[in-house]
Design an enzyme around this catalytic site. Sequence first.
Site, PDB file in Angstrom:
ATOM      1  N   THR A 264      22.762  19.799  30.270  1.00  0.00           N
ATOM      2  CA  THR A 264      22.594  18.365  30.070  1.00  0.00           C
ATOM      3  C   THR A 264      22.565  18.020  28.802  1.00  0.00           C
ATOM      4  OG1 THR A 264      21.203  16.465  30.772  1.00  0.00           O
ATOM      5  CG2 THR A 264      19.960  18.519  30.143  1.00  0.00           C
ATOM      6  N   ALA A 265      22.903  16.812  28.297  1.00  0.00           N
ATOM      7  CA  ALA A 265      22.859  16.109  27.014  1.00  0.00           C
ATOM      8  C   ALA A 265      21.403  16.275  26.406  1.00  0.00           C
ATOM      9  CB  ALA A 265      23.384  14.651  27.182  1.00  0.00           C
TER      10      ALA A 265
ATOM     11  N   ASP B 162      36.044  12.311  33.379  1.00  0.00           N
ATOM     12  CA  ASP B 162      35.578  11.099  32.962  1.00  0.00           C
ATOM     13  C   ASP B 162      35.433  11.114  31.468  1.00  0.00           C
ATOM     14  OD1 ASP B 162      32.948  12.237  31.859  1.00  0.00           O
ATOM     15  OD2 ASP B 162      32.258  12.204  33.813  1.00  0.00           O
TER      16      ASP B 162
ATOM     17  N   HIS C  10      66.009  50.516   0.159  1.00  0.00           N
ATOM     18  CA  HIS C  10      66.447  51.644  -0.497  1.00  0.00           C
ATOM     19  C   HIS C  10      65.647  52.924  -0.141  1.00  0.00           C
ATOM     20  CE1 HIS C  10      69.133  49.657  -3.428  1.00  0.00           C
ATOM     21  NE2 HIS C  10      68.262  48.588  -3.348  1.00  0.00           N
ATOM     22  N   ASP C  11      64.426  52.714   0.084  1.00  0.00           N
ATOM     23  CA  ASP C  11      63.641  53.890   0.318  1.00  0.00           C
ATOM     24  C   ASP C  11      62.833  53.690   1.768  1.00  0.00           C
ATOM     25  OD1 ASP C  11      63.776  55.055  -2.109  1.00  0.00           O
ATOM     26  OD2 ASP C  11      62.380  53.396  -3.054  1.00  0.00           O
TER      27      ASP C  11
ATOM     28  N   LYS D 103      34.308   5.974  33.012  1.00  0.00           N
ATOM     29  CA  LYS D 103      33.504   4.611  33.418  1.00  0.00           C
ATOM     30  C   LYS D 103      32.596   4.308  32.070  1.00  0.00           C
ATOM     31  CE  LYS D 103      31.357   6.059  36.977  1.00  0.00           C
ATOM     32  NZ  LYS D 103      31.783   7.444  37.339  1.00  0.00           N
TER      33      LYS D 103
ATOM     34  N   MET E 253      22.093   6.773  28.008  1.00  0.00           N
ATOM     35  CA  MET E 253      22.641   5.550  28.300  1.00  0.00           C
ATOM     36  C   MET E 253      21.784   4.440  27.635  1.00  0.00           C
ATOM     37  SD  MET E 253      24.525   6.281  31.816  1.00  0.00           S
ATOM     38  CE  MET E 253      22.978   7.129  32.427  1.00  0.00           C
TER      39      MET E 253
ATOM     40  N   PRO F 215      27.524  18.604  27.488  1.00  0.00           N
ATOM     41  CA  PRO F 215      27.458  17.705  26.436  1.00  0.00           C
ATOM     42  C   PRO F 215      28.828  17.535  25.510  1.00  0.00           C
ATOM     43  CG  PRO F 215      25.964  19.165  25.400  1.00  0.00           C
ATOM     44  CD  PRO F 215      26.478  19.726  26.677  1.00  0.00           C
TER      45      PRO F 215
END
Length: 467
Positions: free
Chosen positions: A331-332, A248, A43-44, A270, A383, A225
Site C-alpha cells: 500500500t502507498a 487505473d 592476417h593472423d 479515475k 487522497m 505504489p
Amino acid sequence: MDFLPLFTDLRNKPCLLVGGGQVALRKARLLCKSGAQLRLVAHDILPELSTLCMNSGGECIRGDYGDHLLDEVFLVIAATDDEALNKQVSAACHARQIPVNVVDNPELCSVILPAIIDRSPLVIAVSSGGKSPVLARMMRSRLEASIPASFGRLAQLVGSFRDAVKARFDDIEERRHFWEQTLQGPIAEMVFAGKDKVAAEMLSKAIDKAEVSAGGEVYLIGAGPGDPDLMTFKALRLLQRADVVLYDRLVAPAIVDMCRKDAERVYVGKARADHAVPQQDINKLLVKYAKEGKKVARLKGGDPFIFGRGGEEIEELAEEKIPFQVVPGITAASGCASYSGIPLTHRDYAQSVRFVTGHLKDHSLNLPWAELVHPTQTVVFYMGLVGLPSICAQLIAHGRGGDTPIAVIQQGTTPQQKVVVATLATMIERLAKEPVQAPTLIIVGEVVKLREKLAWYEHYDLANGAV
C-alpha cells in the site's frame, strides 16, 4: 527500445567474421552453434578459430578485408581492434543493407548480439542495446540460476505435440488455454522431475480427452505504489496470464507493460471529480469479460483492499458467481513512507498508525477528528491534497499541536518522488512555495522528525563517500 529483439535462422547461411583473435573466437563459437557457414578474414588467425571455420563448411582468408567479401553474405561481425577497419566494414554493410555487428561499438551496429540463456529450443536473449554488456551478462546469470535446463526438454515436448493439439482444437483461444493448463500442471512437473516419457504419455491422454474450460476468471492485483520492483511474484504471474487488463491512473506505465503483448488493455482511470469510467461500469466490465471466458486482470495502484474499492468489485463478482483471486499489493502508506525515510511506527514516537481517506464518498471531510489527534499515533491520509487546508485546521482545532510535523509525498517510490516537510501550522504556506501534484500521500506525526536523520542516503555522494 533502441533495438527490436529478433531471432534469426542462420543455418547454412554464409556469415562473415572480420578478425582472428580471442574476441573473434567467441563470436565464431556462437555463429557455429547456430549452424552458420563461417567466412573468416584476418592476417593472423587462432588455430581453434580456423578449425571452427573449416568445420562449418566455410573458408579462412588470410589477408586484408575487402568489400567484395560481402557478396552473398547474410550477416557480418567485425571483431578487430582496428577502428578504421571496423568503420569501413560498418559503412559498407549499411550501404548494402547487410546486418552488421561491430564488437563493443553499438554506434556502428545495425544488430546487437545479446547475452544468451540457452535452453534449446527455448532461448532467452538479454541485451542492453550495447550500453552495458557487463550488465546484460549479469542479468543472464541471474536468469540462468532461475531457469532449469529441464525447461528445454519441456519445450521439446510441447513442440512434438503442437500438430496434435492444433488438430484437436480449431479455436486459437482454446489451444492457448490448453497449453496454459498443461504448462502449469502435473505434466510439466513430470518433465521437471526427469520423467519425460511419463509426461509424454500424460500429454497424449490429455489431448484425447481434453475439455478446456472456457470459464473466465478475475484477478484483483495490487500493483503497489509505483515502483515496478515492488510487485509480488504472484501479481506478475497472474498479470502475464491475463487476456484483458483493466488499469487505473495510479498504475505505472512500466507495470502495465509487463502484461502479455497480445492482451487487451483497457484504461479505467479515475481522478477526483473526473471518473473516466464510473466504478459501477468497471464492475460490469469485469463481469462482461469474465463471462466471455477471458482471464481478466484488474490492476489497482497500491493494495486493492486499502481505499482501492476492491471490496465493491468482488461483491459483484461473487453475486455473478465468477471465480476471482485477490493479490495484495504494497500500500502507498508503506511504500511512500519507506522511500521517504519515515518509519510509520517507532518506540519513541508512535505506537500505532492509522490509515484515513481524505476523500469520502460524498466529497466531505467528516472524519472522527477526536480519534486522530493522539500524540503517539501516526496518521496517514490518502487522497488528501485538495482537503489539506481543512485537514490541518481540523487536527489543530481538535487538540493536535500546530508544531506537529507533517510530510506531503508526491508520487512516492517513483523517480518523480518529492517530499515536502513542515508543520500543521506552516504546511499550506510551504506548499504555496513548493507546490506538489497528485497523487500524494500525507503523513502526520512525530515520526516525520526522523526523516532528516534516516533519509541521509538521498544526499549521499557515492563518488566521495560523503553526505
